[in-house]
Design a protein around this motif. Structure first.
Motif, PDB file in Angstrom:
ATOM      1  N   TRP A  55       5.673   4.601   1.365  1.00  0.00           N
ATOM      2  CA  TRP A  55       5.388   3.187   1.634  1.00  0.00           C
ATOM      3  C   TRP A  55       4.533   3.045   2.881  1.00  0.00           C
ATOM      4  O   TRP A  55       4.500   3.938   3.723  1.00  0.00           O
ATOM      5  N   SER A  56       3.922   1.891   3.053  1.00  0.00           N
ATOM      6  CA  SER A  56       3.087   1.638   4.234  1.00  0.00           C
ATOM      7  C   SER A  56       3.899   1.700   5.524  1.00  0.00           C
ATOM      8  O   SER A  56       3.362   1.990   6.584  1.00  0.00           O
ATOM      9  N   TRP A  57       5.216   1.454   5.458  1.00  0.00           N
ATOM     10  CA  TRP A  57       6.038   1.473   6.662  1.00  0.00           C
ATOM     11  C   TRP A  57       6.622   2.863   6.948  1.00  0.00           C
ATOM     12  O   TRP A  57       7.367   3.051   7.891  1.00  0.00           O
ATOM     13  N   THR A  84       0.853  -1.179   0.000  1.00  0.00           N
ATOM     14  CA  THR A  84       0.000   0.000   0.000  1.00  0.00           C
ATOM     15  C   THR A  84       0.894   1.236   0.000  1.00  0.00           C
ATOM     16  O   THR A  84       1.869   1.297   0.746  1.00  0.00           O
ATOM     17  N   ILE A  85       0.554   2.194  -0.847  1.00  0.00           N
ATOM     18  CA  ILE A  85       1.302   3.448  -0.935  1.00  0.00           C
ATOM     19  C   ILE A  85       0.315   4.600  -0.829  1.00  0.00           C
ATOM     20  O   ILE A  85      -0.748   4.584  -1.456  1.00  0.00           O
ATOM     21  N   ASP A  86       0.693   5.596  -0.004  1.00  0.00           N
ATOM     22  CA  ASP A  86      -0.123   6.798   0.070  1.00  0.00           C
ATOM     23  C   ASP A  86       0.704   7.978  -0.417  1.00  0.00           C
ATOM     24  O   ASP A  86       1.808   7.802  -0.937  1.00  0.00           O
TER      25      ASP A  86
END
Length: 94
Positions: free
Chosen positions: A64-66, A50-52
Motif C-alpha cells: 500500500w502507499s502507506w 496507489t500500490i507498488d
C-alpha cells in the motif's frame, strides 16, 4: 533512462495484479516510473489508492502507499481480493 531488471519484475507483478483488479470492476492505471498501480473505484470517484511492488527476503510483495503489505506477488488474486475489501470499507466510512 535505462530500465533495470528489478523494474521489469516489478512491472510484471503489477500487471498481474492489474488484471485481477480490473476483473473485479476497478479502474487501474500502471505508472511506468517508478512502477506502481493507481487504482480507483468507478462507483466512488473520490476513492483511489496507489500500490507498488517490493522485493523482500521472502519474495516479492504488493505494498500500500502507506507502507503496509497487501500480499504476496505470487498470489495476485488474493491480493486483489484484499484491495477490494479495503476500498469497500473506505467507501463505507469516508
Amino acid at each position: 533512462m535505462a530500465v533495470t531488471p528489478r523494474e521489469h519484475t516489478r512491472t510484471y507483478f503489477l500487471g498481474k495484479l492489474a488484471v485481477e483488479l480490473e476483473q473485479r470492476g476497478l479502474e487501474v492505471t500502471l505508472r511506468s516510473y517508478p512502477p506502481a498501480l493507481r487504482i480507483s473505484d468507478p462507483d466512488a470517484a473520490m476513492l483511489a489508492e496507489t500500490i507498488d511492488c517490493v522485493p523482500l527476503a521472502e519474495g516479492w510483495f504488493y505494498r500500500w502507499s502507506w507502507g503496509d503489505l497487501v500480499g504476496s506477488a505470487d498470489d495476485p488474486g488474493t491480493a486483489a481480493d484484499r484491495v477490494v475489501r479495503v476500498l469497500a470499507r473506505r467507501a463505507d466510512h469516508p
